[in-house]
Design an enzyme around this catalytic site. Structure first.
Site, mmCIF file in Angstrom:
data_model
loop_
_atom_site.group_PDB
_atom_site.id
_atom_site.type_symbol
_atom_site.label_atom_id
_atom_site.label_comp_id
_atom_site.label_asym_id
_atom_site.label_seq_id
_atom_site.Cartn_x
_atom_site.Cartn_y
_atom_site.Cartn_z
ATOM 1 N N CYS A 2 0.821 -1.212 0.000
ATOM 2 C CA CYS A 2 0.000 0.000 0.000
ATOM 3 C C CYS A 2 0.859 1.267 0.000
ATOM 4 O O CYS A 2 1.957 1.273 0.547
ATOM 5 C CB CYS A 2 -0.879 0.039 1.234
ATOM 6 S SG CYS A 2 -1.830 -1.451 1.465
ATOM 7 N N ARG A 27 4.996 0.387 -6.009
ATOM 8 C CA ARG A 27 4.920 -0.457 -4.815
ATOM 9 C C ARG A 27 3.977 -1.626 -5.018
ATOM 10 O O ARG A 27 3.960 -2.560 -4.220
ATOM 11 C CB ARG A 27 4.435 0.378 -3.615
ATOM 12 C CG ARG A 27 5.348 1.525 -3.280
ATOM 13 C CD ARG A 27 4.663 2.513 -2.372
ATOM 14 N NE ARG A 27 4.579 2.057 -1.011
ATOM 15 C CZ ARG A 27 5.483 2.290 -0.073
ATOM 16 N NH1 ARG A 27 6.562 2.981 -0.387
ATOM 17 N NH2 ARG A 27 5.337 1.860 1.139
ATOM 18 N N TRP A 71 -2.950 -2.839 -1.661
ATOM 19 C CA TRP A 71 -2.493 -4.164 -2.087
ATOM 20 C C TRP A 71 -3.118 -5.106 -1.076
ATOM 21 O O TRP A 71 -2.731 -5.122 0.086
ATOM 22 C CB TRP A 71 -0.970 -4.215 -2.044
ATOM 23 C CG TRP A 71 -0.370 -5.406 -2.687
ATOM 24 C CD1 TRP A 71 -0.238 -5.651 -4.025
ATOM 25 C CD2 TRP A 71 0.225 -6.536 -2.029
ATOM 26 N NE1 TRP A 71 0.388 -6.845 -4.229
ATOM 27 C CE2 TRP A 71 0.678 -7.408 -3.030
ATOM 28 C CE3 TRP A 71 0.406 -6.895 -0.697
ATOM 29 C CZ2 TRP A 71 1.309 -8.618 -2.748
ATOM 30 C CZ3 TRP A 71 1.030 -8.090 -0.412
ATOM 31 C CH2 TRP A 71 1.482 -8.944 -1.429
ATOM 32 N N ASN A 97 -1.675 2.051 5.884
ATOM 33 C CA ASN A 97 -0.716 1.096 5.328
ATOM 34 C C ASN A 97 -0.223 0.256 6.498
ATOM 35 O O ASN A 97 0.182 0.805 7.517
ATOM 36 C CB ASN A 97 0.436 1.883 4.685
ATOM 37 C CG ASN A 97 1.518 0.978 4.131
ATOM 38 O OD1 ASN A 97 1.351 -0.224 4.062
ATOM 39 N ND2 ASN A 97 2.628 1.576 3.736
ATOM 40 N N GLY A 98 -0.298 -1.073 6.382
ATOM 41 C CA GLY A 98 0.142 -1.946 7.476
ATOM 42 C C GLY A 98 -0.933 -2.967 7.792
ATOM 43 O O GLY A 98 -1.825 -3.209 6.967
ATOM 44 N N GLU A 453 19.705 -15.285 -9.054
ATOM 45 C CA GLU A 453 19.161 -13.956 -9.317
ATOM 46 C C GLU A 453 18.654 -13.845 -10.769
ATOM 47 O O GLU A 453 17.600 -13.251 -11.027
ATOM 48 C CB GLU A 453 20.226 -12.887 -9.010
ATOM 49 C CG GLU A 453 19.858 -11.463 -9.337
ATOM 50 C CD GLU A 453 18.640 -10.927 -8.582
ATOM 51 O OE1 GLU A 453 18.158 -11.589 -7.662
ATOM 52 O OE2 GLU A 453 18.158 -9.853 -8.971
ATOM 53 N N LYS A 457 14.814 -12.988 -11.881
ATOM 54 C CA LYS A 457 14.408 -11.911 -12.800
ATOM 55 C C LYS A 457 13.506 -12.473 -13.884
ATOM 56 O O LYS A 457 12.489 -11.889 -14.225
ATOM 57 C CB LYS A 457 15.630 -11.277 -13.498
ATOM 58 C CG LYS A 457 16.522 -10.360 -12.734
ATOM 59 C CD LYS A 457 15.879 -9.148 -12.159
ATOM 60 C CE LYS A 457 15.348 -9.485 -10.864
ATOM 61 N NZ LYS A 457 15.471 -9.041 -9.665
ATOM 62 N N GLU A 460 10.003 -13.440 -12.488
ATOM 63 C CA GLU A 460 9.255 -12.256 -12.039
ATOM 64 C C GLU A 460 8.576 -11.526 -13.191
ATOM 65 O O GLU A 460 7.419 -11.166 -13.081
ATOM 66 C CB GLU A 460 10.230 -11.225 -11.418
ATOM 67 C CG GLU A 460 10.534 -11.380 -9.969
ATOM 68 C CD GLU A 460 11.493 -10.297 -9.490
ATOM 69 O OE1 GLU A 460 12.622 -10.193 -10.026
ATOM 70 O OE2 GLU A 460 11.114 -9.547 -8.571
ATOM 71 N N HIS A 476 21.379 -34.354 -9.391
ATOM 72 C CA HIS A 476 20.662 -34.946 -8.264
ATOM 73 C C HIS A 476 19.158 -34.720 -8.375
ATOM 74 O O HIS A 476 18.490 -34.472 -7.379
ATOM 75 C CB HIS A 476 21.201 -34.372 -6.945
ATOM 76 C CG HIS A 476 22.657 -34.628 -6.754
ATOM 77 N ND1 HIS A 476 23.175 -35.884 -6.555
ATOM 78 C CD2 HIS A 476 23.725 -33.784 -6.794
ATOM 79 C CE1 HIS A 476 24.495 -35.812 -6.443
ATOM 80 N NE2 HIS A 476 24.856 -34.540 -6.602
ATOM 81 N N LYS A 575 6.734 -4.131 -4.851
ATOM 82 C CA LYS A 575 8.117 -3.675 -4.745
ATOM 83 C C LYS A 575 8.611 -3.762 -3.312
ATOM 84 O O LYS A 575 9.742 -4.140 -3.051
ATOM 85 C CB LYS A 575 8.186 -2.219 -5.219
ATOM 86 C CG LYS A 575 9.549 -1.586 -5.119
ATOM 87 C CD LYS A 575 10.377 -1.983 -6.300
ATOM 88 C CE LYS A 575 11.810 -1.548 -6.208
ATOM 89 N NZ LYS A 575 12.671 -2.390 -7.048
#
Ligand code: G6P
Length: 580
Positions: A2, A27, A71, A97-98, A453, A457, A460, A476, A575
């Site tokens: 948020c 965000r 969000w 927000n929270g 990483e 990417k 995502e 394995h 984000k």
């Protein structure tokens, strides 16, 4: 996650707020809303993208208002659950927000006292609590209401009959913008840029009032002083600068970001007590965790200091003893799991060190000492320049901890190496990745976290299932998945792991997997065994690692663009993840 924006001044509050919310879009959000106080409370809120509904929202009258991007955490994304939320009378508007952890008990209590709830959110309870305590003094009512809350919040409240905004924060970010005859409040500085460079970072437990006369901050009911700080980020920095996506702009900023960050960390940056710890525990999430893994390889081999790297979300299950220093890495400085880990480390009296990109963020207020990346604001959800900036800080840190300091000079070559990589034609590799359902990224040693990483990417932003693996582990299990339809991106630069990587690539080739090989320019041996070869400049292993990382960002970006994905705001992602 948020985002919130509040405004009191002489402009149209709805216009300032909607524009501010758009700057917070990075965000992640699923709905948005605005309330103005004119002096009646008018609300516009809905599910969906701001760009599609901006005009309708901006029609609200008044020069005082609060706004929000949501969000979803409690209750599905919907018009009804979007903020602002109102009390029963419709005179008190709240954005939050929270997470209010005790909202269910409070809701029951308030319903018994006759309050009617309209949404499934945890936030609405705050509006009704304020209504419950309101006796004509809005600030007093907010103060009483927040005393009942358990959890985290950044709150903005405005109410009919009051030419003011009341702001409060506990464990969620909130910053004030101090303009000329106008005041702002927001989750971070981006909505303020262009209006003012003067900001006040509120601290946990602060309550602030913004009215026509000015602003005040209180702890309980005692006024406290908060310094005004100057932010040097300008509006242009947060715009796309002519690039099609923020992500591409941010990828192209990396030569400078790496250089600036590297030179921003000097011997004075690191107090003596952090120089020779008995051990180091690194805690981080997402890309920051991958940077932490790079640090583990590098610090253990260079400084001979044992390093453990832990995921923020798992750290709470880790049973102490906790020894040495605890270092958290977080671009935003607000990731809830990372903050929780930091608080735990402090509870065990470990010296704590934070690495972040955001001055004044929550992490900087808790950690004993902070080292800053110099990446500037990163808007695209997928971390790119912040990851490379983290690597720069971590490499300098190793330099400062290591008695021999043997790679400082080699790093000076990194920005030109990144520039070279940015010009690389990778279209053949994109052609291989684009139709794939599954991809593997493999590397060894320092290149293993880079493979993780790179795969992160790709998944995502392209939504292709991509897995990063230590090349030796493929036998394995994952070998069973290899076929002509499962391309492998193999990181095979000159260095300790080179020959064994070549053997691993041959084994994968024998299972018919198409191989995209990344290695030193002109490496004939590698060129001969892979399907597509992408060269990077041959230089120090650390510089090759950074160059490879940048290449993998480009590969993910170009594949996502080819698949017409929402590159900067991938589905379901945020984000800054400010809930555990
Ligand atoms: C989110 C972002 C990632 C980031 C992670 C950790 O998942 O989408 O890009 O790596 O959070 O964020 P931090 O701000 O703590 O580095």
């Amino acid at each position: 996650m948020c985002g919130i924006v509040g405004y009191i001044g002489f402009r149209s509050a709805a216009s300032v707020i909607v524009e501010g919310l758009q700057k917070l879009e990075y965000r992640g959000y699923d709905s948005f809303g605005v309330a103005t106080n004119n002096p009646r409370i008018d609300v516009y809120k809905c599910e969906g993208k701001i760009s599609e509904k901006a005009q309708a929202a901006q029609r609200l009258h008044g020069s005082i208002g609060v706004g929000h991007t949501r969000w979803a955490t409690h209750g599905v994304p919907s018009d009804r659950n979007a903020h602002p939320h109102l009390d029963c009378t419709g005179r008190i508007a709240v954005v939050h927000n929270g997470i209010i952890e005790n909202y269910a008990a409070l809701t029951r209590e308030l319903e018994e006292r006759g309050h009617r709830f309209r949404s499934e959110t945890d936030t609405e309870v705050v509006a009704h609590l304020i209504e419950e305590y309101y006796r004509g003094d809005l600030v007093a009512a907010v103060r009483q209401a927040i005393a009942r809350l358990k959890g985290s919040y950044a709150l903005l409240v405005t109410a009919e009959g009051h030419e003011e905004i009341v702001a409060a924060r506990d464990s969620s970010p909130l910053v004030l913008g101090i303009g000329d005859q106008e005041l702002f409040a927001a989750s971070d500085v981006t909505p303020l840029l262009g209006y003012t460079e003067r900001v006040v970072y509120l601290e946990d437990g602060d309550l602030a009032t913004l009215d026509r006369e000015g602003w005040h901050v209180y702890r309980a009911d005692t006024p406290v002083r908060r310094e005004i700080e100057h932010v040097s980020w300008d509006v242009e920095t947060v715009r796309k600068g002519g690039f099609r996506h923020y992500m591409l702009k941010e990828i192209f900023e990396q030569p400078k970001v790496f250089y600036d960050t590297l030179h921003g960390i000097t011997p004075e940056s690191l107090p003596e007590r952090y120089r020779r710890p008995s051990e180091i525990t690194v805690v981080a999430c997402g890309s920051s965790y991958h940077a932490g893994l790079v640090f583990k390889y590098l610090c253990e081999s260079t400084c001979r200091i044992p390093v453990r790297a832990e995921l923020g979300s798992e750290f709470k299950y880790f049973t102490p003893p906790l020894k040495g220093i605890v270092m958290v890495i977080t671009q935003s400085g607000e990731t809830a799991d990372t903050l929780a880990a930091l608080k735990k480390a402090k509870a065990y009296n470990c010296p704590t060190l934070a690495i972040t990109n955001v001055l004044g963020s929550s992490v900087t207020r808790i950690a004993d000492h902070t080292l800053y990346m110099r990446a500037g604001p990163e808007i695209s959800v997928a971390a790119t320049k912040s990851f490379v900036a983290q690597l720069a800080v971590l490499m300098q840190l190793v330099n400062l901890m290591s008695p021999k300091n043997d790679f400082a000079e080699s790093l000076e070559r990194a920005n030109s190496a990144i520039e070279e990589v940015l010009l690389q034609d990778i279209s053949r590799a994109v052609e291989i990745c684009r139709p794939a359902q599954h991809l593997f990224y493999v590397g060894r040693g320092l290149f293993y976290p880079i493979a993780l990483e790179g795969a992160l990417k790709m998944k995502e932003i392209s939504y292709i299932h991509a897995e990063g693996y230590a090349a030796g582990e493929l036998k394995h299990g994952p070998f069973a998945l290899l076929s002509e339809e499962t391309p492998v991106v193999a990181l095979c630069s000159p260095g300790d792991t080179y020959s064994i990587m070549l053997s691993n690539i041959k084994e994968m080739k024998a299972r018919n997997a198409p191989i995209i090989g990344i290695g030193a320019r002109g490496d004939r041996e590698l060129i001969d065994i892979v399907d597509v070869f992408i060269p990077i400049p041959e230089c120090h292993e650390l510089v090759q690692m950074i160059s490879t990382s940048v290449l993998l960002q480009l590969l993910a970006y170009q594949t996502a663009v080819a698949l017409d994905r929402d590159v900067d705001q991938p589905r379901n992602l945020a984000k800054s993840v400010t809930v555990e």
